[in-house]
Motif scaffolding. Structure first.
Motif, PDB file in Angstrom:
ATOM      1  N   THR A  11       0.840  -1.163   0.050  1.00  0.00           N
ATOM      2  CA  THR A  11       0.004   0.053  -0.134  1.00  0.00           C
ATOM      3  C   THR A  11       0.812   1.142  -0.073  1.00  0.00           C
ATOM      4  N   ARG A  15       0.525   4.256  -2.674  1.00  0.00           N
ATOM      5  CA  ARG A  15       0.358   5.710  -2.341  1.00  0.00           C
ATOM      6  C   ARG A  15       1.310   6.675  -3.094  1.00  0.00           C
ATOM      7  N   ASP A  90      -5.934   6.316   0.013  1.00  0.00           N
ATOM      8  CA  ASP A  90      -6.536   6.608   1.347  1.00  0.00           C
ATOM      9  C   ASP A  90      -7.707   5.620   1.532  1.00  0.00           C
ATOM     10  N   ALA A  91      -8.556   5.226   0.680  1.00  0.00           N
ATOM     11  CA  ALA A  91      -9.686   4.433   0.681  1.00  0.00           C
ATOM     12  C   ALA A  91      -9.156   2.947   0.766  1.00  0.00           C
ATOM     13  N   GLY A  93      -5.986   2.264   2.354  1.00  0.00           N
ATOM     14  CA  GLY A  93      -5.617   2.590   3.786  1.00  0.00           C
ATOM     15  C   GLY A  93      -4.446   1.772   4.233  1.00  0.00           C
ATOM     16  N   LYS A  97      -6.132  -5.914   3.752  1.00  0.00           N
ATOM     17  CA  LYS A  97      -7.546  -5.569   3.755  1.00  0.00           C
ATOM     18  C   LYS A  97      -8.293  -6.503   2.583  1.00  0.00           C
ATOM     19  N   ASP A 229     -18.449   7.640  -4.841  1.00  0.00           N
ATOM     20  CA  ASP A 229     -18.348   7.759  -3.601  1.00  0.00           C
ATOM     21  C   ASP A 229     -18.865   6.303  -3.000  1.00  0.00           C
ATOM     22  N   LEU A 232     -15.754   3.979  -3.339  1.00  0.00           N
ATOM     23  CA  LEU A 232     -14.487   4.554  -2.320  1.00  0.00           C
ATOM     24  C   LEU A 232     -14.999   4.061  -0.894  1.00  0.00           C
ATOM     25  N   ALA A 233     -16.295   4.322  -0.503  1.00  0.00           N
ATOM     26  CA  ALA A 233     -16.733   3.856   0.624  1.00  0.00           C
ATOM     27  C   ALA A 233     -16.809   2.607   1.079  1.00  0.00           C
ATOM     28  N   SER A 236     -13.134   1.474   1.710  1.00  0.00           N
ATOM     29  CA  SER A 236     -12.634   2.074   2.957  1.00  0.00           C
ATOM     30  C   SER A 236     -13.316   0.902   3.927  1.00  0.00           C
ATOM     31  N   GLN A 237     -14.367   0.568   3.835  1.00  0.00           N
ATOM     32  CA  GLN A 237     -15.077  -0.362   4.887  1.00  0.00           C
ATOM     33  C   GLN A 237     -14.729  -1.593   4.828  1.00  0.00           C
TER      34      GLN A 237
END
Length: 245
Positions: A11, A15, A90-91, A93, A97, A229, A232-233, A236-237
């Motif tokens: 990651t 980045r 950033d999503a 992270g 994951k 959105d 990306l959510a 992220s989750q």
């Protein structure tokens, strides 16, 4: 069929790659990767190729998620497309994951977000949503059931698209989408649930062609922003299953 667990990795490298391409203004739409200009799209800027499998191996980003992201990226205004690409690290992270269910979660959300459909269309969309939910939870969606749902959705989409002749341009687009969906569904009948689900998504989009053709460019852009959105959510989750040292 269920998806193998795939964990994000490298990651920090992701980045750095994204930041470098943003700083170099190397992000463009309409081309995977141009070696001469060193510019590319969402997939291409990471892979320096048109092969999303490279990013899957390097960063643990499932091909399905990349394809969805690429579709959204290509449909956003230029500056928003670049910001979307820049938001990926950033999503994600961290390493470890699990993004293997994100694609199915996204498709289920999109099917639920379709404009109101006729009862004839909704009755074939609902079992597809149920199938997406099964896959999103890591369960199996049996190939015969998936193929049947895809074929029914494609047939219904084709009938619905053929009926929307009020606006010639919209009807032509809808008919082309429906024919493509039907072809995909026919091929999907011989393969597994994952391939079939892709055909189902195309069929559902064809079923929505009449509504989509009626909205203006601003509404279409708003839908793409919602998709951005949502994706990306979901990234992220996604759960962290392993912290890589």
């Amino acid at each position: 069929m269920t998806d193998a667990i795939m964990l994000t990795k490298n990651t920090d490298q992701l980045r750095q790659q994204v930041a470098a391409h943003v700083a170099a203004d190397a992000i463009t739409q309409g081309s995977y990767w141009d070696e001469d200009s060193k510019r590319g799209c969402f997939i291409g800027c990471l892979a320096h190729s048109d092969d999303p499998g490279i990013n899957e191996q390097t960063y643990g980003l499932p091909v399905m998620v990349q394809r969805i992201a690429e579709s959204i990226f290509e449909s956003l205004p230029d500056d928003e497309a670049k910001a979307f690409f820049a938001a990926l690290p950033d999503a994600v992270g961290c390493d470890g994951k699990d993004l293997s269910k994100v694609g199915w979660q996204f498709l289920a959300a999109e099917l639920r977000a379709l404009p109101a459909q006729t009862a004839k269309i909704q009755v074939v969309i609902d079992p597809v949503i149920a199938g997406m939910d099964l896959l999103a939870s890591g369960q199996e969606w049996a190939a015969p059931a998936a193929a049947c749902a895809a074929a029914r959705a494609a047939r219904a989409a084709a009938v619905d698209a053929a009926a929307c002749a009020a606006a010639p341009a919209a009807a032509a687009r809808a008919a082309r989408a429906a024919r493509a969906a039907a072809a995909r569904a026919a091929r999907a009948a011989a393969v597994d649930a994952a391939a079939c689900a892709a055909a189902v998504d195309a069929a559902a989009r064809a079923a929505a062609a009449r509504a989509a053709a009626a909205v203006d460019a601003a509404a279409c852009a708003a839908a793409r922003r919602r998709q951005r959105d949502t994706l990306l959510a979901l990234i992220s989750q996604a759960p962290v299953l392993e912290v890589r040292m």
